[in-house]
Design an enzyme around this catalytic site. Sequence first.
Site, short mmCIF file in Angstrom:
data_model
loop_
_atom_site.label_atom_id
_atom_site.label_comp_id
_atom_site.label_asym_id
_atom_site.label_seq_id
_atom_site.Cartn_x
_atom_site.Cartn_y
_atom_site.Cartn_z
N LYS A 45 -34.58 -10.19 -23.74
CA LYS A 45 -35.29 -8.92 -23.92
C LYS A 45 -36.65 -9.06 -24.59
O LYS A 45 -37.42 -8.12 -24.62
CB LYS A 45 -34.42 -7.93 -24.69
CG LYS A 45 -33.05 -7.70 -24.08
CD LYS A 45 -33.09 -7.08 -22.71
CE LYS A 45 -33.38 -5.61 -22.77
NZ LYS A 45 -33.07 -4.94 -21.48
N SER A 262 -22.28 -11.59 -22.18
CA SER A 262 -22.91 -11.15 -20.92
C SER A 262 -23.36 -12.36 -20.10
O SER A 262 -23.32 -12.33 -18.87
CB SER A 262 -24.07 -10.18 -21.17
OG SER A 262 -25.20 -10.85 -21.67
C1 LIG Z 1 -26.93 -9.52 -24.10
C2 LIG Z 1 -27.52 -8.78 -22.93
N1 LIG Z 1 -27.15 -9.10 -21.71
C3 LIG Z 1 -27.61 -8.45 -20.63
C4 LIG Z 1 -28.52 -7.42 -20.74
C5 LIG Z 1 -28.97 -6.70 -19.49
O1 LIG Z 1 -30.32 -6.91 -19.15
P1 LIG Z 1 -31.15 -5.78 -18.42
O2 LIG Z 1 -31.43 -4.71 -19.44
O3 LIG Z 1 -32.40 -6.46 -17.99
O4 LIG Z 1 -30.33 -5.24 -17.30
C6 LIG Z 1 -28.95 -7.05 -22.00
C7 LIG Z 1 -29.84 -5.93 -22.18
O5 LIG Z 1 -29.99 -5.41 -23.23
C8 LIG Z 1 -28.45 -7.75 -23.13
O6 LIG Z 1 -28.82 -7.42 -24.37
#
Ligand SMILES: Cc1ncc(COP(=O)(O)O)c(C=O)c1O
Length: 303
Positions: A45, A262
């Site tokens: 991010k 994630s």
């Molecule tokens: C740990 C984590 N994984 C995945 C994402 C998802 O990314 P995106 O917002 O680009 O869809 C985020 C977004 O905040 C995140 O903090």
Amino acid sequence: MRRRLGGVLDAIGRTPMLDLSKMVGKRGVRLLAKAEFLNPGGSVKDRPAMYIVLDAIRRGELGQGRRLLDATSGNMGIGYALVCAALGIPLTLVVPGNVSPVKLDLLRYLGAELVVTDPLEGIDGAILKAREIYEANPKAYFYADQYSNPANPLAHYETTGREILVQTRGRVTHFVAGVGTSGTLMGVGRRLRESLRNVKIVEVQPEEHLHGIEGLKRMDEAIRPAIYDQGFADERVFVSTEEAYRMARDLARLMGVPAGPSSAANVAAALRVASELEQGVVVTVLPDSAQRYLHLLKSWGLT
Ligand SMILES: Cc1ncc(COP(=O)(O)O)c(C=O)c1O
């Protein structure tokens, strides 16, 4: 070559691509993952945070003491906090109370003002509160709204997507990513499709409505991001919290990669895609590190 911006901003992006093909175990199929946890704020991010802040400054929306305001589950907040500290911009973040204590401490440490909302209402509760704060005093704030701000997917179109093309020498056949705001999936996906007509874009969502994969969102929930196009991906894969947490441990123990839940959900989905191929280059992203979730991994008996 990207223009030098000075200070910590020059450390954002240009992350290494890790070769995880060993996990697939097939000669013709490669699995590659971009180590986004190596960004200075520890997550993917940092990229959209920098783009959103620089774009707002360029358009005259920030400056003269105006505060940047947004709702975040933590990582975007850390990105904003780094960039805002470096550029002298005051920052207010609305954060759901279930965000890990380590993230909250880091946000305060970087100088952000925090408004913490009901953990049971998740990110949607934080978004509603941020809108309320903005509407009560619109002159005091620039409401960055990462869920609607086109600078979010643009960051991934111009940096992450471009880097993937260069690092795979244009050989990527599948791109797999979980969606939170959907900035990564939409931005990278658009950039890849522009150069590679046959590339397949695979979207990852949590299986359960009440899930523990921080950063990801079920898109059938109340607030759907304006930047998200439901019909964009070629395929959608659902990953359970349990599968993500077990994969996080496998990544740590078998590959030495300390990735968060994630990231592990992305790898689990990418492995499902890879299992159906005879030939291909499957690319995914590792948005942040396991270090931020050790308390949760511990509560699952996985540490
Ligand atoms: C740990 C984590 N994984 C995945 C994402 C998802 O990314 P995106 O917002 O680009 O869809 C985020 C977004 O905040 C995140 O903090």
